[in-house]
Design an enzyme around this catalytic site. Sequence first.
Site, short mmCIF file in Angstrom:
data_model
loop_
_atom_site.label_atom_id
_atom_site.label_comp_id
_atom_site.label_asym_id
_atom_site.label_seq_id
_atom_site.Cartn_x
_atom_site.Cartn_y
_atom_site.Cartn_z
N LYS A 111 0.86 -1.19 0.00
CA LYS A 111 0.00 0.00 0.00
C LYS A 111 0.89 1.23 0.00
O LYS A 111 1.73 1.37 0.89
CB LYS A 111 -0.89 -0.05 1.25
CG LYS A 111 -1.93 1.04 1.34
CD LYS A 111 -2.90 0.72 2.47
CE LYS A 111 -3.87 1.88 2.71
NZ LYS A 111 -4.75 1.59 3.86
N ARG A 174 0.49 -5.03 3.63
CA ARG A 174 -0.73 -5.45 4.33
C ARG A 174 -1.02 -6.90 4.00
O ARG A 174 -0.90 -7.33 2.85
CB ARG A 174 -1.87 -4.54 3.88
CG ARG A 174 -3.19 -4.91 4.50
CD ARG A 174 -4.17 -3.77 4.46
NE ARG A 174 -4.69 -3.51 3.13
CZ ARG A 174 -5.56 -2.54 2.86
NH1 ARG A 174 -5.98 -1.73 3.82
NH2 ARG A 174 -6.00 -2.36 1.65
N ASP A 250 -16.69 0.12 0.21
CA ASP A 250 -15.41 -0.36 -0.31
C ASP A 250 -14.43 -0.64 0.82
O ASP A 250 -13.36 -1.21 0.58
CB ASP A 250 -14.80 0.68 -1.27
CG ASP A 250 -14.73 2.06 -0.68
OD1 ASP A 250 -15.78 2.58 -0.27
OD2 ASP A 250 -13.63 2.62 -0.60
P1 AMP Z 1 -9.77 5.08 1.37
O1 AMP Z 1 -10.50 6.27 1.89
O2 AMP Z 1 -8.36 4.94 1.89
O3 AMP Z 1 -10.55 3.82 1.52
O4 AMP Z 1 -9.57 5.34 -0.19
C1 AMP Z 1 -10.63 5.57 -1.07
C2 AMP Z 1 -10.14 5.50 -2.50
O5 AMP Z 1 -9.19 6.52 -2.78
C3 AMP Z 1 -9.47 4.19 -2.85
O6 AMP Z 1 -9.85 3.87 -4.17
C4 AMP Z 1 -8.00 4.53 -2.78
O7 AMP Z 1 -7.22 3.68 -3.57
C5 AMP Z 1 -7.98 5.95 -3.31
N1 AMP Z 1 -6.82 6.72 -2.85
C6 AMP Z 1 -6.60 7.19 -1.59
N2 AMP Z 1 -5.43 7.83 -1.54
C7 AMP Z 1 -4.87 7.77 -2.76
C8 AMP Z 1 -3.64 8.25 -3.34
N3 AMP Z 1 -2.73 8.92 -2.62
N4 AMP Z 1 -3.43 8.00 -4.65
C9 AMP Z 1 -4.32 7.33 -5.39
N5 AMP Z 1 -5.48 6.85 -4.91
C10 AMP Z 1 -5.76 7.06 -3.61
MG MG Z 2 -10.42 1.96 1.19
#
Ligand code: AMP
Ligand code: MG
Length: 491
Positions: A111, A174, A250
């Site tokens: 990650k 992870r 998700d």
């Molecule tokens: P999360 O809130 O961590 O569950 O992320 C929600 C979505 O945003 C997921 O599809 C992640 O892969 C994407 N995401 C979060 N941070 C980044 C990042 N720095 N670059 C690309 N995608 C991101």
């Molecule tokens: Mg997520």
Amino acid sequence: MTAHFSFDNSYARLDAPFHRPTLPTPVPAPRLVQLNRPLAEELGLDPDALDSQEGAEILSGNRIPRGAEPIAAAYAGHQFGNFVPQLGDGRAILLGEVVDRAGRRRDIQLKGSGPTPFSRGGDGRAALGPVLREYIVSEAMAALGIPTTRALAAVATGEPVYRETALPGAVLTRVAASHVRIGTFQFLAARGDDDAIGRLADHVIARHDPQAAEAPNPYRALLEGVARRQARLVARWMQVGFIHGVMNTDNMSISGETIDYGPCAFMDGYDPATVFSSIDRNGRYAYANQPGIAQWNLTRLAECLLSRLDPDESRAIEIAQDILAGFAEAFNAAYVQGFREKIGLHDEQDEDAALIQDLLGRMARETADFTLTFRGLGTAAETPEADASVRALFADPAAYDGWAVRWRARLAAESLAPAARKAAMDAVNPAVIPRNHRVEEALAAAIAGDTAPFERLNAALARPYEDRPDFASYAALPPEREAAYRTFCGT
Ligand code: AMP
Ligand code: MG
């Protein structure tokens, strides 16, 4: 010594529109910040081989180990109630699966390993602070005995990531029973790809619900299995004061593990309305809302499987409603049983739920520390003189006294001997949780280059149900009430 992984990549083998081959983007100067040696052993990996520059190269994505088939997974999701048809691994890459020493299949995912086809403009990277936060909290959950993804390693990349300011970058390795989420099913449903839903469901059945394959309707049994696991999981969260913070569909795993440690935190003073996440303005994911949200999320999963529950739509809806009602029942049963154990009740009585609610109501009104109140009850159950330290946790100590009279009367009807009762209570009431001020302190020091507080906090959290004099300060109340504590998603 060479780090060797016995990969067997069942997810990558699926003929699927929901993952894409994607390679990690190399980083300039990978350096192991932390390696979880016991977990490496459990996975059948050689910790000594990983605890090396070669290990840092692998665990940062610079070197692809033999047998890995790196992919980024597609998934959709309801984020704060709004459907987004395509999210996906925007900064994570699944290297592959290994079968661990106990015969369980485990995903190994990096990650923060760089952009993927699902990055949507994001940089695909992660900052060291949030990586270490996930490390600490997921390992704490594992030590508490709560189903969770694990942290195998944290590697600093030697490269800054740019958020509000420049921060040191890092990659987290992870480990998960799988990374299939409710959102994975939603991704396929949104595309109308019914065949792929079938393939995904069959994969999940083989992996997480093998007995469902024998059921008259395997998909119904699958949905029941997911609901049962979520009911137990969320009840466990409630029993340790854990707030996930971003229960989007998700971020809800089909396997029943806690996944995606972003703005999560444990509460100090008990307040069911507690929200820590800076982006959760309406309190959708507040502590007390978690069971209802889990059920809402399961409803979204049921929608994806509806045509498989029964060819007749109204019958399918009835079946789904039964399963969702079953979730509520299973949650309530697990919730009451868990709190029954927390207050030292071994036998079941009808009025136990009311006794538990009475205590929680008083704790909420008097902002009693959740963890210390329950831990203290174990001692008080054995030696009533210990009431003094429990009542002192209540803003108005008399609020505890009123309940303690009722509680003692109920304990008198119990068959369990006091010493055995205390041992049973201590086994479910942790002394140590990842207190917010301790987590922040450990992360700040690590970002400044000193990982000693991080390692010490991990050590404190590794045996949460024991009273260990060396770690007494980790079990103590926070220095001041952290009423305005805020967490951020920016992992
Ligand atoms: P999360 O809130 O961590 O569950 O992320 C929600 C979505 O945003 C997921 O599809 C992640 O892969 C994407 N995401 C979060 N941070 C980044 C990042 N720095 N670059 C690309 N995608 C991101
Ligand atoms: Mg997520």
